[in-house]
Scaffold this active site. Structure first.
Site, PDB file in Angstrom:
ATOM      1  CB  THR A  10      -0.937   0.414   1.050  1.00 42.71           C
ATOM      2  OG1 THR A  10      -1.459  -1.190   0.889  1.00 42.71           O
ATOM      3  CG2 THR A  10      -1.789   1.309   1.549  1.00 42.71           C
ATOM      4  CB  SER A  52       2.310  -7.839   1.279  1.00 46.11           C
ATOM      5  OG  SER A  52       1.197  -7.591   1.634  1.00 46.11           O
ATOM      6  CB  THR A  81      -0.231  -3.958   6.183  1.00 42.88           C
ATOM      7  OG1 THR A  81      -1.497  -4.050   5.982  1.00 42.88           O
ATOM      8  CG2 THR A  81       0.614  -2.583   6.664  1.00 42.88           C
ATOM      9  CG  ASP A  82      -3.406  -7.418   3.551  1.00 39.63           C
ATOM     10  OD1 ASP A  82      -4.091  -6.797   4.770  1.00 39.63           O
ATOM     11  OD2 ASP A  82      -3.681  -6.524   2.501  1.00 39.63           O
TER      12      ASP A  82
END
Lengths: 160, 160, 160, 160
Positions: A10, A52, A81-82
Site C-alpha cells: 500500500t 503483498s 501490511t497483509d
C-alpha cells in the site's frame, strides 16, 4: 549505512488516472526521504513492486536473499501490511546477524492522508538502535517478528 | 507510557487567513498521531505555543520543570528548531534520569510538504529505546544534546 | 486564448524554511494548471510577486498597462485579496474593451488547504464567458468591479 | 440557487484502508465547497455513489428525473468521466429548460493531487452564466453535450 529494500505494498500504490485503478510505478521512498529531510546514510533498492497478497514464497526468498547479501548490517524493508508478518518469519528463518525492520502503510503515501511518512521515520530510527533481529515497525511501535500480528478488523499491529 | 510536551515552533505554525500571517493556535500533535495510526501509549501536554526564537530562560525552565515533574520516564518535546539545542542544554543541566527527545520541523505540518510527521515518528521511536539522556531527533538521526548544532545555511542538524 | 497575469498575493506565498517566514519565489500558476489538467489555451506572465498590501499606484499602473497591451482579449489576474478591489478600480479607470477577471486566495496554494485551485478554475471559466468588463472572482462568484468589497471580518467577498 | 447532484465517480472515490481498495462512502462535495470558501447558494443532493462504468440506463434516468424535478434552474452534476457524455446525452433527450453542467475528476479528491477542486470551481462558474442547455465542464473548458468526447488515451475531454 542503512539499506532500504522496497517491495511495494500500500505504501507505494498510486492512482492510475487512465485506468481509474490503483497501480504501482516506482517506489516513493526517495521522495519521502527528501520530504523528511532525512540525512541518514541510506541506499534504496527496489526489489519488486507488488501487493503483498500476491507475494509468493519465491518472492519472500528474494527478499531474504537481499538481506543476506546486503553489505549493510542495518536494513529497512517497505512491504504490504497483509503478509508482512509472513515475510518477517521467512527472513528470521535464515538467521541473519543484522537488524532488519519491516514497515508499510495503511494508506498509500501518494494519497495525502497516509501514515507512510510517520512509519518510515519510525522504522529508520528503530533500525539504527535495535540489536540484531527481525522486527516489524508499525503504529509507532517495534515488535519482534515472533510476537506480532495484524488485527484485520482494526488494521492495527499488536503483540500476541 | 510517553509524555509529549508541545511548545510550538515551526511544527505547529499555521496560516491565519484573516491576518495573512503565520500564527499559532493549538498543537497539531494529536492530529498527527491519528494520521500516523500511532498506538504508543502517549499523553500530550501543551506547555506553550511560541516561536523558539522568542523562548526565554524562564520558558526553558518551564520545559525542564515539566520534564522533571512528569510521571513518565520517557518524554518527547516538540520545539522550534532555532533554539532547540539551547533548550536541550537547559534540560540536561538539571540531570533528570529520563530519556528526553526533542524534535521539530523545518516546514509547518499544516503546509502539506512538512517533515513534521517523519520527525514525530522518528522521535517517538528513539524515545522508546534510547537510554536516559537528552537527545535531539532531526533528519532521521538522534544526537546527544552536547554533540549537535543546527547548520543555519542548510537547515540541517549535524554533529559537532 | 487567455492571458494570466500573476502579481503575487497569498495565492503565491510559500514557506521559506531557512528564514522561517512566508516569502515569494515564482508563481504557482503553471503547476496549478497542470494539476487542474487545464487545456484552455493560456499564457502566463509574471508581472510582479508581491503582497497586495505593498502594491503601489505605480504597480497598479503596471498591471493596467499589461491588460491594455496584451494581445489577448480575455485576461485573468492573480492578486492578493487585500487590495484586489483597488486594482480592479484602477484597471476599470482605463476603459479597456476586454474581459478582465481578478482572483486570489485566502490560503497559500502551497499550504495544502488552499482555496486557490477552486478560485483559479472559477476565474478561468468566468473569463471565457463574461462580456467585456472588470470582475472579481472569489468564493465561487463573479462580481463587477464596482459592486464588491472584501469583508475583513469574515474574509469573504460580497456585493455592496 | 444551484443544485449539486452527486453521483460518484473518481471525484468521490476514497481508499478503504481495511480492504486495501478504492471505495465510495459519502460525497466530498460539501468538504470541497468549504475548502473553496464557496458562497454560492447551493444545495447538495447525493443521488447515488457509483463508478460511472457501472451506471445503468435506469441510473441515468434517475439523474435526468432529478434534473427535471429540481426546483433550481441551474444544476451541477458530479459524475465519473468514463460515461459522463452518455449521461449528458440522456439528460439532453429530455429537453429540460435548465442550465445543466456535468463535471468530474481524473484523480480522486481524497488523493491530494486531484483536479477535482479546479473542476468544481469551473463547473459552478459556468453553471451561473451559461444559457439553458446540457454541458460538460472538464479541463477548464465547457463543451455542449453534443460536441464532446473523452479521449481515452490522454484522459482529456475534447470537441468532436
Amino acid at each position: 549505512m542503512i539499506a532500504i529494500l522496497a517491495t511495494g505494498g500500500t505504501f507505494d500504490k498510486q492512482y492510475n488516472e487512465l485506468a481509474g485503478a490503483l497501480a504501482f510505478k516506482d517506489t516513493h521512498v526517495p521522495e519521502m526521504l527528501r520530504l523528511g529531510r532525512c540525512r541518514v546514510d541510506v541506499e534504496v533498492r527496489q526489489l519488486m513492486m507488488i501487493d503483498s497478497l500476491e507475494m509468493t514464497d519465491a518472492d519472500r526468498g528474494t527478499v531474504a536473499d537481499a538481506c543476506l547479501s546486503a553489505a549493510e548490517s542495518r536494513i529497512v524493508i517497505t512491504h504490504g501490511t497483509d503478509t508482512m508478518v509472513d515475510t518477517a518469519k521467512a527472513i528470521a528463518a535464515r538467521t541473519i546477524d543484522k537488524t532488519i525492520v519491516l514497515t508499510g502503510a495503511m494508506v498509500p503515501y501518494a494519497f495525502g492522508s497516509s501514515d507512510g511518512l510517520f512509519n518510515l521515520g519510525s522504522a529508520l530510527s528503530f533500525a539504527q538502535i535495535l540489536p540484531a533481529g527481525v522486527y516489524i515497525a508499525m503504529n509507532g511501535r517495534a515488535f519482534p517478528w515472533d510476537n506480532v500480528r495484524k488485527n484485520r478488523e482494526t488494521g492495527v499491529f499488536e503483540g500476541l
